[in-house]
Design a protein around this motif. Sequence first.
Motif, PDB file in Angstrom:
ATOM      1  N   LEU A 144      27.194   8.148 -32.421  1.00 20.43           N
ATOM      2  CA  LEU A 144      26.881   6.751 -32.994  1.00 20.43           C
ATOM      3  C   LEU A 144      28.042   5.969 -33.181  1.00 20.43           C
ATOM      4  N   ASP A 145      29.130   6.528 -33.435  1.00 23.94           N
ATOM      5  CA  ASP A 145      30.494   5.620 -33.464  1.00 23.94           C
ATOM      6  C   ASP A 145      30.761   5.096 -31.844  1.00 23.94           C
ATOM      7  N   THR A 146      30.435   5.874 -31.073  1.00 24.63           N
ATOM      8  CA  THR A 146      30.680   5.373 -29.607  1.00 24.63           C
ATOM      9  C   THR A 146      29.742   4.321 -29.472  1.00 24.63           C
ATOM     10  N   TYR A 147      28.649   4.217 -29.649  1.00 27.73           N
ATOM     11  CA  TYR A 147      27.535   3.197 -29.517  1.00 27.73           C
ATOM     12  C   TYR A 147      28.006   1.934 -30.136  1.00 27.73           C
ATOM     13  N   LEU A 148      28.571   2.238 -31.577  1.00 30.98           N
ATOM     14  CA  LEU A 148      28.848   1.047 -32.336  1.00 30.98           C
ATOM     15  C   LEU A 148      30.126   0.449 -31.757  1.00 30.98           C
ATOM     16  N   ALA A 149      31.066   1.165 -31.156  1.00 31.08           N
ATOM     17  CA  ALA A 149      32.369   0.797 -30.658  1.00 31.08           C
ATOM     18  C   ALA A 149      32.104  -0.129 -29.404  1.00 31.08           C
ATOM     19  N   GLN A 150      31.293   0.809 -28.445  1.00 32.44           N
ATOM     20  CA  GLN A 150      30.991  -0.054 -27.329  1.00 32.44           C
ATOM     21  C   GLN A 150      30.195  -1.157 -27.271  1.00 32.44           C
ATOM     22  N   GLY A 151      29.184  -1.235 -28.304  1.00 30.03           N
ATOM     23  CA  GLY A 151      28.495  -2.520 -28.622  1.00 30.03           C
ATOM     24  C   GLY A 151      27.026  -2.067 -27.759  1.00 30.03           C
ATOM     25  N   PHE A 152      26.671  -0.975 -27.523  1.00 30.92           N
ATOM     26  CA  PHE A 152      25.224  -0.822 -26.721  1.00 30.92           C
ATOM     27  C   PHE A 152      24.955   0.829 -26.668  1.00 30.92           C
ATOM     28  N   ALA A 153      23.740   1.056 -26.458  1.00 29.66           N
ATOM     29  CA  ALA A 153      22.963   2.555 -26.190  1.00 29.66           C
ATOM     30  C   ALA A 153      22.323   2.263 -25.180  1.00 29.66           C
ATOM     31  N   THR A 154      22.116   3.470 -24.446  1.00 29.24           N
ATOM     32  CA  THR A 154      21.105   3.478 -23.277  1.00 29.24           C
ATOM     33  C   THR A 154      20.459   4.874 -23.532  1.00 29.24           C
ATOM     34  N   SER A 155      19.007   4.863 -22.949  1.00 27.04           N
ATOM     35  CA  SER A 155      18.310   6.248 -22.882  1.00 27.04           C
ATOM     36  C   SER A 155      17.529   6.235 -21.471  1.00 27.04           C
ATOM     37  N   ASN A 156      17.308   7.330 -20.933  1.00 26.51           N
ATOM     38  CA  ASN A 156      16.587   7.606 -19.957  1.00 26.51           C
ATOM     39  C   ASN A 156      15.623   8.576 -20.027  1.00 26.51           C
ATOM     40  N   SER A 157      14.208   8.183 -20.117  1.00 31.21           N
ATOM     41  CA  SER A 157      12.917   9.254 -20.340  1.00 31.21           C
ATOM     42  C   SER A 157      12.961   9.798 -21.706  1.00 31.21           C
ATOM     43  N   GLU A 158      13.641   9.110 -22.643  1.00 28.27           N
ATOM     44  CA  GLU A 158      13.800   9.854 -23.915  1.00 28.27           C
ATOM     45  C   GLU A 158      12.227   9.476 -25.021  1.00 28.27           C
ATOM     46  N   ILE A 159      11.802   8.563 -24.620  1.00 26.50           N
ATOM     47  CA  ILE A 159      10.627   8.228 -25.303  1.00 26.50           C
ATOM     48  C   ILE A 159       9.318   8.086 -24.330  1.00 26.50           C
ATOM     49  N   ASP A 160       9.529   7.241 -23.398  1.00 25.82           N
ATOM     50  CA  ASP A 160       8.495   7.154 -22.222  1.00 25.82           C
ATOM     51  C   ASP A 160       9.266   7.733 -20.879  1.00 25.82           C
ATOM     52  N   GLU A 161       8.328   8.648 -20.375  1.00 26.23           N
ATOM     53  CA  GLU A 161       8.770   9.151 -19.088  1.00 26.23           C
ATOM     54  C   GLU A 161       9.247   8.132 -17.980  1.00 26.23           C
ATOM     55  N   GLY A 162      10.216   8.405 -17.464  1.00 21.74           N
ATOM     56  CA  GLY A 162      10.833   7.598 -16.176  1.00 21.74           C
ATOM     57  C   GLY A 162      11.150   5.860 -16.521  1.00 21.74           C
ATOM     58  N   VAL A 163      11.552   5.811 -17.905  1.00 23.76           N
ATOM     59  CA  VAL A 163      11.729   4.597 -18.418  1.00 23.76           C
ATOM     60  C   VAL A 163      13.157   4.543 -18.768  1.00 23.76           C
ATOM     61  N   TRP A 164      13.991   3.701 -18.042  1.00 21.26           N
ATOM     62  CA  TRP A 164      15.580   3.536 -18.495  1.00 21.26           C
ATOM     63  C   TRP A 164      15.696   2.304 -19.570  1.00 21.26           C
ATOM     64  N   ALA A 165      16.044   2.460 -20.625  1.00 22.74           N
ATOM     65  CA  ALA A 165      16.337   1.395 -21.551  1.00 22.74           C
ATOM     66  C   ALA A 165      18.025   1.258 -22.088  1.00 22.74           C
ATOM     67  N   CYS A 166      18.219  -0.075 -22.404  1.00 20.40           N
ATOM     68  CA  CYS A 166      19.753  -0.551 -22.904  1.00 20.40           C
ATOM     69  C   CYS A 166      19.445  -1.445 -24.151  1.00 20.40           C
ATOM     70  N   SER A 167      20.110  -1.188 -25.072  1.00 22.08           N
ATOM     71  CA  SER A 167      19.987  -1.795 -26.437  1.00 22.08           C
ATOM     72  C   SER A 167      21.151  -2.289 -26.857  1.00 22.08           C
ATOM     73  N   VAL A 168      21.200  -3.473 -27.551  1.00 24.16           N
ATOM     74  CA  VAL A 168      22.586  -3.937 -28.267  1.00 24.16           C
ATOM     75  C   VAL A 168      22.426  -4.722 -29.467  1.00 24.16           C
ATOM     76  N   PRO A 169      23.382  -4.692 -30.282  1.00 25.05           N
ATOM     77  CA  PRO A 169      23.023  -5.221 -31.812  1.00 25.05           C
ATOM     78  C   PRO A 169      22.759  -6.575 -31.443  1.00 25.05           C
ATOM     79  N   VAL A 170      22.085  -6.980 -32.420  1.00 32.39           N
ATOM     80  CA  VAL A 170      21.838  -8.306 -32.600  1.00 32.39           C
ATOM     81  C   VAL A 170      22.459  -8.841 -34.150  1.00 32.39           C
ATOM     82  N   ILE A 171      21.829  -8.407 -35.238  1.00 33.25           N
ATOM     83  CA  ILE A 171      22.259  -8.798 -36.580  1.00 33.25           C
ATOM     84  C   ILE A 171      22.515  -7.130 -37.181  1.00 33.25           C
ATOM     85  N   ASN A 172      23.356  -7.337 -37.845  1.00 34.41           N
ATOM     86  CA  ASN A 172      23.760  -5.820 -38.556  1.00 34.41           C
ATOM     87  C   ASN A 172      23.675  -5.722 -40.207  1.00 34.41           C
ATOM     88  N   THR A 173      23.323  -6.865 -40.806  1.00 34.95           N
ATOM     89  CA  THR A 173      22.971  -6.869 -42.160  1.00 34.95           C
ATOM     90  C   THR A 173      21.631  -5.756 -42.431  1.00 34.95           C
TER      91      THR A 173
END
Length: 244
Positions: A171-200
């Motif tokens: 989690l600290d790594t995601y926070l430091a680099q400013g993004f997280a990715t996933s591959n087939s973690e929720i939907d099979e065959g789907v790659w996703a990338c997520s970045v912060p917008v607002i952290n309050t």
Amino acid sequence: MGAATSDNGTSSSSKKVLSLLFQFSAERTELSVPEMSELIGATTPSTYRYLALLKDLDLLEEGKPGHYHPTARVIPLARAAQLSNPLARIAGPLLREAADTIGETVMLQQLAGDQVVCIELAECDRPMRFTIQRGRSTPLGRGASGKMALALCPAETRERLLPAHLSQDQLDTYLAQGFATSNSEIDEGVWACSVPVINTRKNLSVLTSAGPESRIPEERKEQTLQTLQKSAQKIREKYSKLLI
């Protein structure tokens, strides 16, 4: 003294009733009484009382025997929540712009309880695409958006909800680099990338793109990240001006 006890009991019951209603989602549209009891931590007789109240208000109804689902009466409430959300209104055109640039679905997700909920989205105009509906929820810690959102949460929330497949260091790594990715973690065959917008805590939100992993090579993954980060910055700037 008796009045205080009565008030506390009423408050607790009210929370259980609302908690029961909140168990339904786009992924969980129907529940049985035993499932409801387990989800809200109530006895079966108490669950039947809560269920009876929600049925009297026409908020829940029985579908197949012994199973219940929300009625159309909750739809205006969901629509009102969407229309009154300033973050969703601001983000709409920017999500459309990002989706056109990336060529994949882009969604804005906001923290709600222990989940992030899709409050606005823009789908790509391609024959095969990742399809999601507004209101879809993702547990914190799951998928790109769930991991990024959990990384943004306060320490006590991170500790309480940290799933077995994640560590605080990740989690600290995601926070430091400013993004997280996933591959087939929720939907099979789907790659996703997520970045912060607002952290309050009030408006904690993430911007996520998702699409078929088979058509997203490494160079497009980098483009996706850069586009999301630029879009998130634009959303933050517009939102901050709204608050002045």
